[in-house]
Structure formats: structure tokens, C-alpha cells
Design a protein around this motif. Structure first.
Motif, PDB file in Angstrom:
ATOM      1  N   ASP A 121      43.964  43.389  41.425  1.00 29.43           N
ATOM      2  CA  ASP A 121      43.806  42.823  40.171  1.00 29.43           C
ATOM      3  C   ASP A 121      44.791  42.650  38.891  1.00 29.43           C
ATOM      4  OD1 ASP A 121      41.078  42.391  40.792  1.00 29.43           O
ATOM      5  OD2 ASP A 121      39.950  43.926  39.831  1.00 29.43           O
ATOM      6  N   GLN A 122      45.543  43.745  38.834  1.00 27.15           N
ATOM      7  CA  GLN A 122      46.782  43.917  38.072  1.00 27.15           C
ATOM      8  C   GLN A 122      47.727  42.747  38.416  1.00 27.15           C
ATOM      9  OE1 GLN A 122      49.007  47.530  38.007  1.00 27.15           O
ATOM     10  NE2 GLN A 122      50.052  46.909  35.977  1.00 27.15           N
ATOM     11  N   ASP A 123      47.885  42.755  39.815  1.00 29.93           N
ATOM     12  CA  ASP A 123      48.925  41.605  40.423  1.00 29.93           C
ATOM     13  C   ASP A 123      48.482  40.128  39.778  1.00 29.93           C
ATOM     14  OD1 ASP A 123      50.514  43.644  41.433  1.00 29.93           O
ATOM     15  OD2 ASP A 123      49.397  43.588  43.354  1.00 29.93           O
ATOM     16  N   TRP A 124      47.191  39.910  40.039  1.00 30.14           N
ATOM     17  CA  TRP A 124      46.636  38.691  39.677  1.00 30.14           C
ATOM     18  C   TRP A 124      46.680  38.311  38.249  1.00 30.14           C
ATOM     19  CZ3 TRP A 124      44.886  34.060  41.397  1.00 30.14           C
ATOM     20  CH2 TRP A 124      44.124  33.196  40.603  1.00 30.14           C
ATOM     21  N   ARG A 125      46.508  39.602  37.502  1.00 30.44           N
ATOM     22  CA  ARG A 125      46.408  39.236  35.799  1.00 30.44           C
ATOM     23  C   ARG A 125      47.765  38.822  35.630  1.00 30.44           C
ATOM     24  NH1 ARG A 125      44.120  43.505  35.046  1.00 30.44           N
ATOM     25  NH2 ARG A 125      45.676  44.884  34.106  1.00 30.44           N
ATOM     26  N   LEU A 126      48.928  39.680  36.117  1.00 28.37           N
ATOM     27  CA  LEU A 126      50.474  39.331  35.794  1.00 28.37           C
ATOM     28  C   LEU A 126      50.556  37.832  36.281  1.00 28.37           C
ATOM     29  CD1 LEU A 126      52.103  42.653  36.673  1.00 28.37           C
ATOM     30  CD2 LEU A 126      52.002  41.570  34.296  1.00 28.37           C
ATOM     31  N   ALA A 127      50.230  37.360  37.338  1.00 30.77           N
ATOM     32  CA  ALA A 127      50.522  36.168  37.796  1.00 30.77           C
ATOM     33  C   ALA A 127      49.808  35.261  36.881  1.00 30.77           C
ATOM     34  CB  ALA A 127      49.838  36.034  39.245  1.00 30.77           C
ATOM     35  N   MET A 128      48.644  35.424  36.379  1.00 33.67           N
ATOM     36  CA  MET A 128      48.101  34.129  35.612  1.00 33.67           C
ATOM     37  C   MET A 128      48.769  34.401  34.255  1.00 33.67           C
ATOM     38  SD  MET A 128      45.883  32.806  37.112  1.00 33.67           S
ATOM     39  CE  MET A 128      46.985  32.809  38.548  1.00 33.67           C
ATOM     40  N   LEU A 129      49.227  35.582  33.753  1.00 37.52           N
ATOM     41  CA  LEU A 129      49.982  35.546  32.573  1.00 37.52           C
ATOM     42  C   LEU A 129      51.353  34.915  32.684  1.00 37.52           C
ATOM     43  CD1 LEU A 129      50.588  36.735  29.652  1.00 37.52           C
ATOM     44  CD2 LEU A 129      51.335  38.875  30.684  1.00 37.52           C
ATOM     45  N   PHE A 130      52.027  35.027  33.584  1.00 38.39           N
ATOM     46  CA  PHE A 130      53.379  34.622  33.938  1.00 38.39           C
ATOM     47  C   PHE A 130      53.246  33.053  34.031  1.00 38.39           C
ATOM     48  CE2 PHE A 130      55.404  38.136  36.437  1.00 38.39           C
ATOM     49  CZ  PHE A 130      55.258  38.992  35.384  1.00 38.39           C
TER      50      PHE A 130
END
Length: 214
Positions: A121-130
């Protein structure tokens, strides 16, 4: 020019310095904006009011859509997943960095993929933030609705440091890259992901049976 390319490995001294790149960025940005162009991403501009213009996809800020992206070519990245999938159902794939292996897989009808990564989930959140940050701003309410947390609180030290240096504006509604901030988007992404990078490095080191000290 980053990564294991000929420029990065053997000819880095031929490339402009960061300061030179920044000076060229400022000159080109000012040249375009003075002539009626608007900046829509870190590196993309468009003529305002163009009747046949359309939104540049990488500058569209959406949080909950899927983000399937197919990377075609040597060393390209593909990304599959969306926010409705359970944790671990979002993936990214990197094509071969070895051009010989890439061509061999293509010629023999195989996907030329070197590695695959299953996201937390953290990876997904970072990808969306980027993705949103590439459009120079993050809407706090939309981020909070999508992830049940405030992007300002989650990365407070990074945003505060950028604001102190005049690279970002933090308001109750949004966080926006200003001034030279868009130029430093890759660095800002690295700062936001530092804790995750560190965790992955430590896990890899532990898996190799090496000490984490030192």
C-alpha cells in the motif's frame, strides 16, 4: 541519461552540471511563460486557450483511477494496478538493461522483462503521489479522501524544508511546487521515498546475511 547508460557510466563528464541545467531550465521556462505558455508539468508547457489542445495525461491529477502504463523498449518500465485492488495486487516491471537479452527475448516471442515488483500500500501511495507531483501540485483533500491521511502530515519535514527554500507553497488546500521547485522534482521524489528506500535496502541486506551496521 541516468542508470547504467553509456553517458552515466563512461561519459558523465561530457554532460552539463546541475547548475548549468538549472540555468537552462530557468531561461527556457521564462522564455515560454513570457510568450503566453503555461507550465503544466515539471517539463511540459502548452499554449493557453488552444482550441485543439487537450490535457497532457501525465499532468492530470487523479487518485483513484487505475494507472496501467506499458513501457515499450529497452529498460522501459510498466506499471499495473489501481486503488480498488487489495494490497499486493499492484505491480511494476522493468525491461532488460542488457540490450542483447532484450533483443533475444523479443525475437523469441517472450516479454523482455528483467524484474517484477509487487507493491505494498505504501508503494502504491508513493506512486500516486509521484504522478500528481509531476503536475506540480498535490490536492490535500483528494489525497486525504483516497488514503485517509494528510499528505502534509505524512511528509511534514520534506514539505517544510522545501517551503523554507522557496521551492514549495503549503496551504490548507494544496502543496504546490513553485520557483525552481519543478526542476528538482526527481530530488523531491527521492526525499519523499527515502524511508521506503531505506527499508527495502535493509531488507535486501538482511536477506543476503550481511550486517546492517556500518
Amino acid at each position: 541519461m541516468a542508470g547504467p547508460t553509456d553517458f552515466a557510466l563512461n561519459r558523465f563528464h561530457e554532460l552539463p552540471s546541475t547548475l548549468s541545467n538549472l540555468e537552462m531550465y530557468r531561461a527556457s521556462r521564462d522564455f515560454l511563460t513570457d510568450r503566453g505558455y503555461e507550465q503544466i508539468t515539471a517539463y511540459n508547457f502548452r499554449k493557453a486557450g488552444d482550441p485543439v489542445g487537450r490535457a497532457y495525461e501525465e499532468g492530470v491529477t487523479r487518485w483513484c483511477d487505475n494507472m496501467d502504463t506499458v513501457g515499450l523498449g529497452y529498460a522501459a518500465i510498466s506499471f499495473f494496478g489501481d486503488s480498488l485492488l487489495p494490497e499486493g495486487r499492484s505491480w511494476s516491471y522493468m525491461n532488460h538493461l542488457d540490450l542483447r537479452r532484450y533483443k533475444q527475448d523479443v525475437n523469441e516471442g517472450r516479454p523482455p522483462v528483467a524484474k517484477g515488483f509487487r507493491h505494498t500500500d505504501q508503494d502504491w501511495r508513493l506512486a500516486m503521489l509521484f504522478r500528481n507531483l509531476f503536475g506540480r501540485q498535490v490536492e490535500r483533500a483528494a489525497y486525504r479522501e483516497a488514503f485517509d491521511t494528510d499528505v502534509r502530515d505524512e511528509f511534514a519535514t520534506v514539505w517544510d524544508a522545501l517551503a523554507e527554500r522557496g521551492l514549495a507553497e503549503v496551504t490548507p488546500d494544496r502543496i504546490k511546487l513553485v520557483g525552481d521547485g519543478p526542476f528538482y522534482t526527481p530530488m523531491i521524489r527521492a526525499l519523499l521515498a527515502e524511508h521506503r528506500y531505506r527499508a527495502l535496502r535493509e531488507r535486501e541486506t538482511a536477506g543476503n546475511g550481511k550486517s546492517l551496521v556500518g
